[in-house]
Design an enzyme around this catalytic site. Structure first.
Site, PDB file in Angstrom:
ATOM      1  N   ASP A   1       0.837  -1.212   0.000  1.00 22.23           N
ATOM      2  CA  ASP A   1       0.000   0.000   0.000  1.00 22.23           C
ATOM      3  C   ASP A   1       0.864   1.251   0.000  1.00 22.23           C
ATOM      4  O   ASP A   1       2.036   1.203   0.350  1.00 22.23           O
ATOM      5  CB  ASP A   1      -0.858   0.023   1.263  1.00 22.23           C
ATOM      6  CG  ASP A   1      -2.041  -0.920   1.157  1.00 22.23           C
ATOM      7  OD1 ASP A   1      -2.295  -1.412   0.062  1.00 22.23           O
ATOM      8  OD2 ASP A   1      -2.693  -1.137   2.196  1.00 22.23           O
TER       9      ASP A   1
ATOM     10  N   LYS B   1      -3.908   3.010  -2.729  1.00 17.87           N
ATOM     11  CA  LYS B   1      -4.789   3.383  -1.620  1.00 17.87           C
ATOM     12  C   LYS B   1      -4.414   4.712  -0.985  1.00 17.87           C
ATOM     13  O   LYS B   1      -3.950   4.760   0.159  1.00 17.87           O
ATOM     14  CB  LYS B   1      -4.851   2.287  -0.563  1.00 17.87           C
ATOM     15  CG  LYS B   1      -5.582   1.068  -1.037  1.00 17.87           C
ATOM     16  CD  LYS B   1      -6.307   0.460   0.105  1.00 17.87           C
ATOM     17  CE  LYS B   1      -6.925  -0.844  -0.319  1.00 17.87           C
ATOM     18  NZ  LYS B   1      -7.255  -1.662   0.813  1.00 17.87           N
TER      19      LYS B   1
ATOM     20  N   ALA C   1      -0.941   2.373  13.913  1.00 19.68           N
ATOM     21  CA  ALA C   1      -0.556   3.784  13.995  1.00 19.68           C
ATOM     22  C   ALA C   1      -0.811   4.359  15.385  1.00 19.68           C
ATOM     23  O   ALA C   1      -0.013   5.164  15.879  1.00 19.68           O
ATOM     24  CB  ALA C   1      -1.311   4.586  12.935  1.00 19.68           C
TER      25      ALA C   1
ATOM     26  N   MET D   1      -7.541   8.499  10.020  1.00 16.67           N
ATOM     27  CA  MET D   1      -8.067   9.157   8.813  1.00 16.67           C
ATOM     28  C   MET D   1      -8.913  10.384   9.183  1.00 16.67           C
ATOM     29  O   MET D   1      -9.962  10.627   8.591  1.00 16.67           O
ATOM     30  CB  MET D   1      -8.922   8.166   7.993  1.00 16.67           C
ATOM     31  CG  MET D   1      -8.136   6.944   7.564  1.00 16.67           C
ATOM     32  SD  MET D   1      -9.157   5.584   6.972  1.00 16.67           S
ATOM     33  CE  MET D   1      -9.714   4.832   8.490  1.00 16.67           C
TER      34      MET D   1
ATOM     35  N   GLY E   1       3.759   9.901  11.898  1.00 16.85           N
ATOM     36  CA  GLY E   1       4.293   9.376  13.152  1.00 16.85           C
ATOM     37  C   GLY E   1       5.346   8.298  12.939  1.00 16.85           C
ATOM     38  O   GLY E   1       5.277   7.502  12.005  1.00 16.85           O
TER      39      GLY E   1
HETATM   40  C1  LIG Z   1      -6.454   3.104   6.152  1.00 23.52           C
HETATM   41  S1  LIG Z   1      -5.854   3.492   7.740  1.00 23.52           S
HETATM   42  C2  LIG Z   1      -4.782   2.148   7.989  1.00 23.52           C
HETATM   43  C3  LIG Z   1      -4.399   1.964   9.413  1.00 23.52           C
HETATM   44  C4  LIG Z   1      -3.380   0.872   9.626  1.00 23.52           C
HETATM   45  N1  LIG Z   1      -3.899  -0.402   9.265  1.00 23.52           N
HETATM   46  C5  LIG Z   1      -2.861   0.846  11.062  1.00 23.52           C
HETATM   47  O1  LIG Z   1      -3.102  -0.132  11.787  1.00 23.52           O
HETATM   48  O2  LIG Z   1      -2.205   1.812  11.459  1.00 23.52           O
HETATM   49  C6  LIG Z   1      -4.767   4.813   7.400  1.00 23.52           C
HETATM   50  C7  LIG Z   1      -4.711   5.799   8.537  1.00 23.52           C
HETATM   51  O3  LIG Z   1      -3.826   5.349   9.554  1.00 23.52           O
HETATM   52  C8  LIG Z   1      -3.226   6.459  10.176  1.00 23.52           C
HETATM   53  N2  LIG Z   1      -1.772   6.364  10.015  1.00 23.52           N
HETATM   54  C9  LIG Z   1      -1.091   5.367   9.433  1.00 23.52           C
HETATM   55  N3  LIG Z   1       0.240   5.573   9.519  1.00 23.52           N
HETATM   56  C10 LIG Z   1       0.395   6.741  10.189  1.00 23.52           C
HETATM   57  C11 LIG Z   1       1.534   7.500  10.591  1.00 23.52           C
HETATM   58  N4  LIG Z   1       2.761   7.088  10.342  1.00 23.52           N
HETATM   59  N5  LIG Z   1       1.316   8.649  11.256  1.00 23.52           N
HETATM   60  C12 LIG Z   1       0.074   9.082  11.538  1.00 23.52           C
HETATM   61  N6  LIG Z   1      -1.023   8.392  11.175  1.00 23.52           N
HETATM   62  C13 LIG Z   1      -0.879   7.246  10.512  1.00 23.52           C
HETATM   63  C14 LIG Z   1      -3.755   7.703   9.491  1.00 23.52           C
HETATM   64  O4  LIG Z   1      -4.860   8.139  10.231  1.00 23.52           O
HETATM   65  C15 LIG Z   1      -4.158   7.142   8.146  1.00 23.52           C
HETATM   66  O5  LIG Z   1      -5.131   7.968   7.542  1.00 23.52           O
END
Ligand SMILES: C[S@@+](CC[C@H](N)C(=O)[O-])C[C@H]1O[C@@H](n2cnc3c(N)ncnc32)[C@H](O)[C@@H]1O
Length: 367
Positions: A158, A180, A242, A293, A322
Protein backbone atom coordinates in the site's frame (compact mmCIF):
# COMPACT_ATOMS: atom_id res chain seq x y z
CA UNK A 1 55.95 -21.15 25.92
CA UNK A 2 53.04 -21.94 23.60
CA UNK A 3 54.85 -20.31 20.72
CA UNK A 4 58.02 -22.23 21.42
CA UNK A 5 56.13 -25.51 21.56
CA UNK A 6 53.94 -24.81 18.53
CA UNK A 7 50.68 -24.78 20.54
CA UNK A 8 47.84 -22.58 19.37
CA UNK A 9 46.80 -19.96 21.95
CA UNK A 10 44.35 -17.13 22.51
CA UNK A 11 45.00 -14.01 24.66
CA UNK A 12 42.08 -11.86 25.81
CA UNK A 13 42.25 -8.35 24.28
CA UNK A 14 45.33 -9.25 22.19
CA UNK A 15 43.97 -10.28 18.79
CA UNK A 16 47.28 -9.70 17.00
CA UNK A 17 49.31 -11.73 19.45
CA UNK A 18 46.80 -14.66 19.51
CA UNK A 19 47.17 -17.48 17.03
CA UNK A 20 43.53 -18.66 17.22
CA UNK A 21 40.19 -16.86 17.53
CA UNK A 22 36.92 -18.28 18.79
CA UNK A 23 33.92 -17.18 16.79
CA UNK A 24 30.51 -16.62 18.44
CA UNK A 25 28.32 -19.56 17.49
CA UNK A 26 24.59 -19.84 16.91
CA UNK A 27 23.49 -23.46 16.65
CA UNK A 28 20.26 -25.09 15.61
CA UNK A 29 20.91 -28.82 15.31
CA UNK A 30 23.20 -29.39 12.35
CA UNK A 31 23.06 -25.70 11.41
CA UNK A 32 25.95 -23.64 12.78
CA UNK A 33 26.39 -19.93 12.15
CA UNK A 34 29.76 -18.53 13.19
CA UNK A 35 30.42 -14.83 13.68
CA UNK A 36 34.04 -13.80 13.80
CA UNK A 37 35.73 -10.39 13.83
CA UNK A 38 39.16 -12.03 14.29
CA UNK A 39 39.15 -10.88 17.89
CA UNK A 40 38.91 -7.19 16.99
CA UNK A 41 35.38 -6.39 18.14
CA UNK A 42 33.80 -9.01 20.43
CA UNK A 43 30.85 -6.67 21.09
CA UNK A 44 30.02 -6.58 17.38
CA UNK A 45 30.15 -10.40 17.31
CA UNK A 46 27.81 -10.59 20.30
CA UNK A 47 25.43 -8.04 18.79
CA UNK A 48 25.25 -9.92 15.51
CA UNK A 49 24.89 -13.25 17.27
CA UNK A 50 21.89 -11.93 19.22
CA UNK A 51 20.27 -10.76 16.00
CA UNK A 52 20.78 -14.15 14.37
CA UNK A 53 19.42 -15.88 17.50
CA UNK A 54 16.22 -13.84 17.19
CA UNK A 55 15.71 -14.71 13.56
CA UNK A 56 16.24 -18.49 13.80
CA UNK A 57 13.32 -20.37 15.41
CA UNK A 58 14.27 -22.71 18.28
CA UNK A 59 12.62 -25.65 16.54
CA UNK A 60 14.78 -25.31 13.45
CA UNK A 61 17.33 -27.80 14.81
CA UNK A 62 14.75 -30.57 15.25
CA UNK A 63 13.32 -29.94 11.78
CA UNK A 64 16.75 -29.99 10.14
CA UNK A 65 17.73 -33.22 11.89
CA UNK A 66 14.62 -34.87 10.50
CA UNK A 67 15.18 -33.59 6.97
CA UNK A 68 18.75 -34.93 7.22
CA UNK A 69 17.36 -38.42 7.89
CA UNK A 70 14.92 -38.12 4.99
CA UNK A 71 17.10 -36.36 2.47
CA UNK A 72 16.93 -39.08 -0.17
CA UNK A 73 13.18 -39.44 -0.02
CA UNK A 74 12.74 -35.61 -0.25
CA UNK A 75 14.96 -35.44 -3.35
CA UNK A 76 13.13 -38.37 -4.93
CA UNK A 77 9.67 -37.00 -4.34
CA UNK A 78 10.52 -33.43 -5.29
CA UNK A 79 12.50 -33.70 -8.54
CA UNK A 80 12.37 -30.02 -9.61
CA UNK A 81 14.28 -27.15 -7.93
CA UNK A 82 11.00 -25.17 -7.79
CA UNK A 83 9.31 -27.97 -5.83
CA UNK A 84 12.23 -28.26 -3.43
CA UNK A 85 12.34 -24.50 -2.89
CA UNK A 86 8.60 -24.42 -2.17
CA UNK A 87 9.00 -27.30 0.24
CA UNK A 88 11.72 -25.54 2.20
CA UNK A 89 9.95 -22.20 2.35
CA UNK A 90 6.69 -23.79 3.40
CA UNK A 91 8.44 -25.85 6.01
CA UNK A 92 10.41 -22.92 7.39
CA UNK A 93 7.49 -20.51 7.29
CA UNK A 94 4.88 -22.92 8.64
CA UNK A 95 3.81 -23.25 12.24
CA UNK A 96 5.63 -26.55 12.77
CA UNK A 97 9.12 -25.06 12.84
CA UNK A 98 8.03 -22.74 15.65
CA UNK A 99 6.37 -25.56 17.59
CA UNK A 100 9.05 -28.13 16.82
CA UNK A 101 11.15 -27.40 19.91
CA UNK A 102 8.23 -28.70 21.99
CA UNK A 103 6.76 -31.28 19.57
CA UNK A 104 7.51 -34.98 19.30
CA UNK A 105 9.45 -36.23 16.30
CA UNK A 106 6.28 -38.01 15.06
CA UNK A 107 4.37 -34.75 15.07
CA UNK A 108 7.12 -32.90 13.16
CA UNK A 109 7.32 -35.80 10.71
CA UNK A 110 3.59 -35.73 10.07
CA UNK A 111 3.66 -31.93 9.41
CA UNK A 112 6.61 -32.46 7.08
CA UNK A 113 4.85 -35.27 5.21
CA UNK A 114 1.84 -33.08 4.64
CA UNK A 115 3.98 -30.33 3.05
CA UNK A 116 5.97 -32.89 1.07
CA UNK A 117 2.76 -34.43 -0.23
CA UNK A 118 1.33 -31.10 -1.38
CA UNK A 119 4.60 -30.03 -3.05
CA UNK A 120 4.95 -33.43 -4.77
CA UNK A 121 1.57 -33.17 -6.48
CA UNK A 122 1.94 -31.19 -9.75
CA UNK A 123 2.56 -27.46 -9.23
CA UNK A 124 2.64 -26.68 -5.50
CA UNK A 125 0.37 -23.88 -4.35
CA UNK A 126 1.90 -20.76 -2.89
CA UNK A 127 0.87 -18.97 0.24
CA UNK A 128 -0.15 -15.45 1.11
CA UNK A 129 1.20 -13.64 4.16
CA UNK A 130 -0.88 -10.66 5.19
CA UNK A 131 1.79 -8.60 6.91
CA UNK A 132 1.55 -5.44 8.98
CA UNK A 133 4.44 -3.08 8.21
CA UNK A 134 3.87 -0.82 11.22
CA UNK A 135 3.52 2.97 11.07
CA UNK A 136 6.80 3.90 9.35
CA UNK A 137 9.96 3.31 11.37
CA UNK A 138 11.47 0.10 9.91
CA UNK A 139 12.78 -0.81 13.37
CA UNK A 140 9.16 -1.36 14.38
CA UNK A 141 8.72 -4.31 11.98
CA UNK A 142 8.23 -7.66 13.67
CA UNK A 143 10.97 -10.27 13.30
CA UNK A 144 8.55 -12.43 11.30
CA UNK A 145 7.68 -9.58 8.92
CA UNK A 146 11.38 -8.94 8.32
CA UNK A 147 12.01 -12.61 7.58
CA UNK A 148 9.10 -12.76 5.14
CA UNK A 149 10.25 -9.66 3.26
CA UNK A 150 13.48 -11.52 2.59
CA UNK A 151 11.65 -14.55 1.20
CA UNK A 152 8.66 -13.31 -0.78
CA UNK A 153 8.47 -13.82 -4.55
CA UNK A 154 5.86 -11.06 -4.85
CA UNK A 155 5.06 -8.14 -2.56
CA UNK A 156 1.84 -6.16 -3.02
CA UNK A 157 2.11 -3.00 -0.94
CA UNK A 158 0.00 0.00 0.00
CA UNK A 159 0.91 3.64 -0.32
CA UNK A 160 1.47 4.03 3.41
CA UNK A 161 4.30 1.50 3.49
CA UNK A 162 7.48 3.54 3.96
CA UNK A 163 10.35 3.26 1.45
CA UNK A 164 12.93 2.12 4.05
CA UNK A 165 10.67 -0.89 4.65
CA UNK A 166 10.40 -1.67 0.93
CA UNK A 167 14.19 -1.56 0.78
CA UNK A 168 14.19 -4.70 2.95
CA UNK A 169 12.33 -6.78 0.33
CA UNK A 170 14.35 -9.52 -1.41
CA UNK A 171 16.11 -7.81 -4.30
CA UNK A 172 14.69 -10.05 -7.05
CA UNK A 173 11.12 -10.07 -5.73
CA UNK A 174 8.36 -8.49 -7.81
CA UNK A 175 7.07 -5.40 -5.94
CA UNK A 176 3.64 -4.12 -6.92
CA UNK A 177 2.20 -0.86 -5.64
CA UNK A 178 -1.53 -1.31 -5.22
CA UNK A 179 -2.14 2.20 -4.00
CA UNK A 180 -4.79 3.38 -1.62
CA UNK A 181 -4.64 7.09 -1.15
CA UNK A 182 -7.75 8.63 0.36
CA UNK A 183 -10.63 7.94 -2.08
CA UNK A 184 -8.11 6.91 -4.73
CA UNK A 185 -7.54 3.19 -4.89
CA UNK A 186 -4.99 2.83 -7.67
CA UNK A 187 -5.98 -0.84 -7.91
CA UNK A 188 -9.61 -1.65 -6.95
CA UNK A 189 -10.01 -3.87 -3.88
CA UNK A 190 -11.58 -6.76 -5.85
CA UNK A 191 -8.61 -6.74 -8.21
CA UNK A 192 -6.14 -6.84 -5.29
CA UNK A 193 -8.04 -9.80 -3.82
CA UNK A 194 -7.91 -11.61 -7.17
CA UNK A 195 -4.21 -10.87 -7.68
CA UNK A 196 -3.43 -12.46 -4.32
CA UNK A 197 -5.35 -15.60 -5.31
CA UNK A 198 -3.72 -15.80 -8.77
CA UNK A 199 -0.15 -15.31 -7.57
CA UNK A 200 -0.57 -17.88 -4.80
CA UNK A 201 -2.14 -20.40 -7.17
CA UNK A 202 0.82 -20.02 -9.50
CA UNK A 203 3.02 -21.27 -6.64
CA UNK A 204 4.43 -17.94 -5.44
CA UNK A 205 5.07 -16.86 -1.88
CA UNK A 206 3.13 -13.63 -1.66
CA UNK A 207 3.43 -10.89 0.93
CA UNK A 208 0.51 -8.51 1.14
CA UNK A 209 2.15 -5.63 2.96
CA UNK A 210 -0.09 -3.11 4.69
CA UNK A 211 0.65 -0.07 6.81
CA UNK A 212 0.21 -0.50 10.57
CA UNK A 213 -1.76 -3.60 11.53
CA UNK A 214 -3.69 -5.34 8.73
CA UNK A 215 -6.73 -5.93 10.94
CA UNK A 216 -7.12 -2.32 12.08
CA UNK A 217 -8.86 -0.17 9.46
CA UNK A 218 -6.84 -2.13 6.91
CA UNK A 219 -9.45 -4.24 5.08
CA UNK A 220 -7.21 -7.20 5.86
CA UNK A 221 -10.27 -9.27 6.73
CA UNK A 222 -11.77 -8.80 3.25
CA UNK A 223 -8.57 -9.84 1.53
CA UNK A 224 -8.18 -13.08 3.44
CA UNK A 225 -11.89 -13.89 3.07
CA UNK A 226 -11.30 -14.15 -0.68
CA UNK A 227 -8.26 -16.34 -0.05
CA UNK A 228 -10.26 -18.63 2.22
CA UNK A 229 -13.07 -18.86 -0.36
CA UNK A 230 -10.53 -19.88 -3.00
CA UNK A 231 -8.75 -22.43 -0.80
CA UNK A 232 -5.48 -20.46 -0.74
CA UNK A 233 -3.30 -20.94 2.38
CA UNK A 234 -2.57 -17.77 4.34
CA UNK A 235 -1.09 -16.43 7.54
CA UNK A 236 -1.61 -13.08 9.22
CA UNK A 237 1.36 -11.23 10.73
CA UNK A 238 0.25 -8.37 12.99
CA UNK A 239 1.98 -5.02 12.87
CA UNK A 240 2.21 -2.05 15.22
CA UNK A 241 -0.85 0.02 14.54
CA UNK A 242 -0.56 3.78 13.99
CA UNK A 243 -2.23 4.51 17.36
CA UNK A 244 0.45 2.61 19.29
CA UNK A 245 3.33 3.90 17.19
CA UNK A 246 2.28 7.56 17.10
CA UNK A 247 1.29 7.66 20.77
CA UNK A 248 4.60 6.10 21.85
CA UNK A 249 6.72 8.40 19.68
CA UNK A 250 4.72 11.47 20.75
CA UNK A 251 5.06 10.68 24.47
CA UNK A 252 1.30 10.17 25.00
CA UNK A 253 0.34 6.98 26.89
CA UNK A 254 -3.09 5.97 25.52
CA UNK A 255 -4.22 4.74 28.92
CA UNK A 256 -3.06 5.93 32.31
CA UNK A 257 -4.41 5.04 35.74
CA UNK A 258 -5.16 8.68 36.55
CA UNK A 259 -6.54 9.83 33.22
CA UNK A 260 -7.96 7.06 31.03
CA UNK A 261 -9.16 3.53 31.75
CA UNK A 262 -10.02 2.74 28.15
CA UNK A 263 -9.06 3.71 24.64
CA UNK A 264 -11.23 3.66 21.55
CA UNK A 265 -10.04 3.51 17.93
CA UNK A 266 -12.46 5.33 15.64
CA UNK A 267 -12.50 5.95 11.92
CA UNK A 268 -12.48 9.66 11.11
CA UNK A 269 -13.33 8.93 7.48
CA UNK A 270 -16.78 10.49 7.53
CA UNK A 271 -19.01 9.30 4.72
CA UNK A 272 -19.93 12.23 2.43
CA UNK A 273 -18.42 14.53 5.07
CA UNK A 274 -21.43 14.01 7.29
CA UNK A 275 -21.28 13.33 10.98
CA UNK A 276 -22.22 9.65 10.72
CA UNK A 277 -20.53 8.36 13.87
CA UNK A 278 -22.35 7.31 17.08
CA UNK A 279 -21.12 10.51 18.80
CA UNK A 280 -23.05 10.04 22.05
CA UNK A 281 -21.18 6.73 22.59
CA UNK A 282 -17.83 8.49 22.26
CA UNK A 283 -18.37 10.91 25.12
CA UNK A 284 -17.05 9.11 28.18
CA UNK A 285 -15.12 10.21 31.21
CA UNK A 286 -11.62 8.80 31.39
CA UNK A 287 -11.54 7.45 27.85
CA UNK A 288 -9.02 8.25 25.13
CA UNK A 289 -10.30 8.54 21.56
CA UNK A 290 -8.00 7.89 18.62
CA UNK A 291 -9.25 8.94 15.20
CA UNK A 292 -7.64 7.33 12.15
CA UNK A 293 -8.07 9.16 8.81
CA UNK A 294 -9.30 12.20 10.68
CA UNK A 295 -7.45 15.13 9.07
CA UNK A 296 -10.08 16.15 6.52
CA UNK A 297 -12.92 15.63 8.99
CA UNK A 298 -11.14 17.29 11.93
CA UNK A 299 -13.44 20.37 12.10
CA UNK A 300 -16.53 18.11 12.06
CA UNK A 301 -15.06 15.72 14.66
CA UNK A 302 -14.32 18.61 17.05
CA UNK A 303 -17.68 20.25 16.43
CA UNK A 304 -19.66 17.04 17.02
CA UNK A 305 -17.75 16.01 20.14
CA UNK A 306 -18.46 19.44 21.66
CA UNK A 307 -22.09 19.36 20.50
CA UNK A 308 -22.51 15.99 22.26
CA UNK A 309 -21.15 17.23 25.54
CA UNK A 310 -17.36 17.01 25.52
CA UNK A 311 -15.78 20.08 27.09
CA UNK A 312 -14.23 22.56 24.68
CA UNK A 313 -10.89 22.58 26.51
CA UNK A 314 -10.41 18.79 26.18
CA UNK A 315 -6.77 18.30 25.08
CA UNK A 316 -6.16 17.06 21.52
CA UNK A 317 -2.99 16.04 19.69
CA UNK A 318 -2.57 15.52 15.97
CA UNK A 319 0.46 13.42 15.01
CA UNK A 320 1.58 13.66 11.41
CA UNK A 321 3.87 11.05 9.77
CA UNK A 322 4.29 9.38 13.15
CA UNK A 323 7.46 7.35 13.88
CA UNK A 324 9.21 8.68 10.75
CA UNK A 325 11.99 11.29 10.73
CA UNK A 326 9.33 13.83 9.63
CA UNK A 327 7.03 13.26 12.60
CA UNK A 328 5.27 16.44 13.65
CA UNK A 329 2.90 16.76 16.60
CA UNK A 330 0.47 19.65 17.04
CA UNK A 331 -1.41 19.97 20.34
CA UNK A 332 -4.36 22.10 21.36
CA UNK A 333 -7.94 21.68 22.54
CA UNK A 334 -11.17 20.70 20.84
CA UNK A 335 -11.88 24.41 20.46
CA UNK A 336 -8.64 25.43 18.74
CA UNK A 337 -6.90 22.35 17.28
CA UNK A 338 -8.33 22.86 13.78
CA UNK A 339 -6.89 26.36 13.60
CA UNK A 340 -3.52 25.25 15.01
CA UNK A 341 -3.27 22.38 12.54
CA UNK A 342 -4.08 24.79 9.70
CA UNK A 343 -1.31 27.14 10.83
CA UNK A 344 1.19 24.29 11.17
CA UNK A 345 0.44 23.03 7.64
CA UNK A 346 0.75 19.33 8.51
CA UNK A 347 0.88 16.52 5.95
CA UNK A 348 -0.95 13.18 5.97
CA UNK A 349 -1.01 10.54 7.27
CA UNK A 350 -2.19 11.95 10.55
CA UNK A 351 -3.69 10.55 13.70
CA UNK A 352 -5.87 12.48 16.16
CA UNK A 353 -5.72 11.69 19.88
CA UNK A 354 -8.40 13.20 22.12
CA UNK A 355 -8.25 12.97 25.92
CA UNK A 356 -6.62 14.06 29.14
CA UNK A 357 -3.66 11.78 28.41
CA UNK A 358 -2.45 14.33 25.84
CA UNK A 359 -1.32 16.60 28.70
CA UNK A 360 1.25 13.95 29.72
CA UNK A 361 3.22 14.81 26.59
CA UNK A 362 4.56 17.93 28.32
CA UNK A 363 6.51 15.64 30.66
CA UNK A 364 6.94 12.46 28.60
CA UNK A 365 7.93 13.67 25.14
CA UNK A 366 11.22 11.92 24.46
CA UNK A 367 11.74 12.21 20.72
C1 LIG B 1 -6.45 3.10 6.15
S1 LIG B 1 -5.85 3.49 7.74
C2 LIG B 1 -4.78 2.15 7.99
C3 LIG B 1 -4.40 1.96 9.41
C4 LIG B 1 -3.38 0.87 9.63
N1 LIG B 1 -3.90 -0.40 9.26
C5 LIG B 1 -2.86 0.85 11.06
O1 LIG B 1 -3.10 -0.13 11.79
O2 LIG B 1 -2.21 1.81 11.46
C6 LIG B 1 -4.77 4.81 7.40
C7 LIG B 1 -4.71 5.80 8.54
O3 LIG B 1 -3.83 5.35 9.55
C8 LIG B 1 -3.23 6.46 10.18
N2 LIG B 1 -1.77 6.36 10.02
C9 LIG B 1 -1.09 5.37 9.43
N3 LIG B 1 0.24 5.57 9.52
C10 LIG B 1 0.39 6.74 10.19
C11 LIG B 1 1.53 7.50 10.59
N4 LIG B 1 2.76 7.09 10.34
N5 LIG B 1 1.32 8.65 11.26
C12 LIG B 1 0.07 9.08 11.54
N6 LIG B 1 -1.02 8.39 11.18
C13 LIG B 1 -0.88 7.25 10.51
C14 LIG B 1 -3.75 7.70 9.49
O4 LIG B 1 -4.86 8.14 10.23
C15 LIG B 1 -4.16 7.14 8.15
O5 LIG B 1 -5.13 7.97 7.54
Amino acid sequence: WCQQHGIAFWMAGEPDASTVHFPSLVERGPLRVAVDTQGLAPTVSRWLRQRIEQVLPDGLGAVLRLTQKRRHSIDERLPTPHQRRSFWYRLLEGQSVHRAALDSEDRIASDMDEILQSCAIHAPQGQVFLVGAGPGDPDLLTVKALRLLGQADVVLYDRLVAQPILDLVRSDAECIHVGKARANHSVPQEMINQMLVDYAKSGKTVVRLKGGDPFIFGRGGEEIETLAENGVGFQVVPGITAASGCAAYAGIPLTHRQYAQSVRFVTGHLKNNTANLPWHELIHEEQTLVFYMGLVGLPIICRELMAHGMRADMPVALVSKGTTPEQNTVTGTLADITERVGEAGVCPPTLVIVGEVVTLRDRLNWL
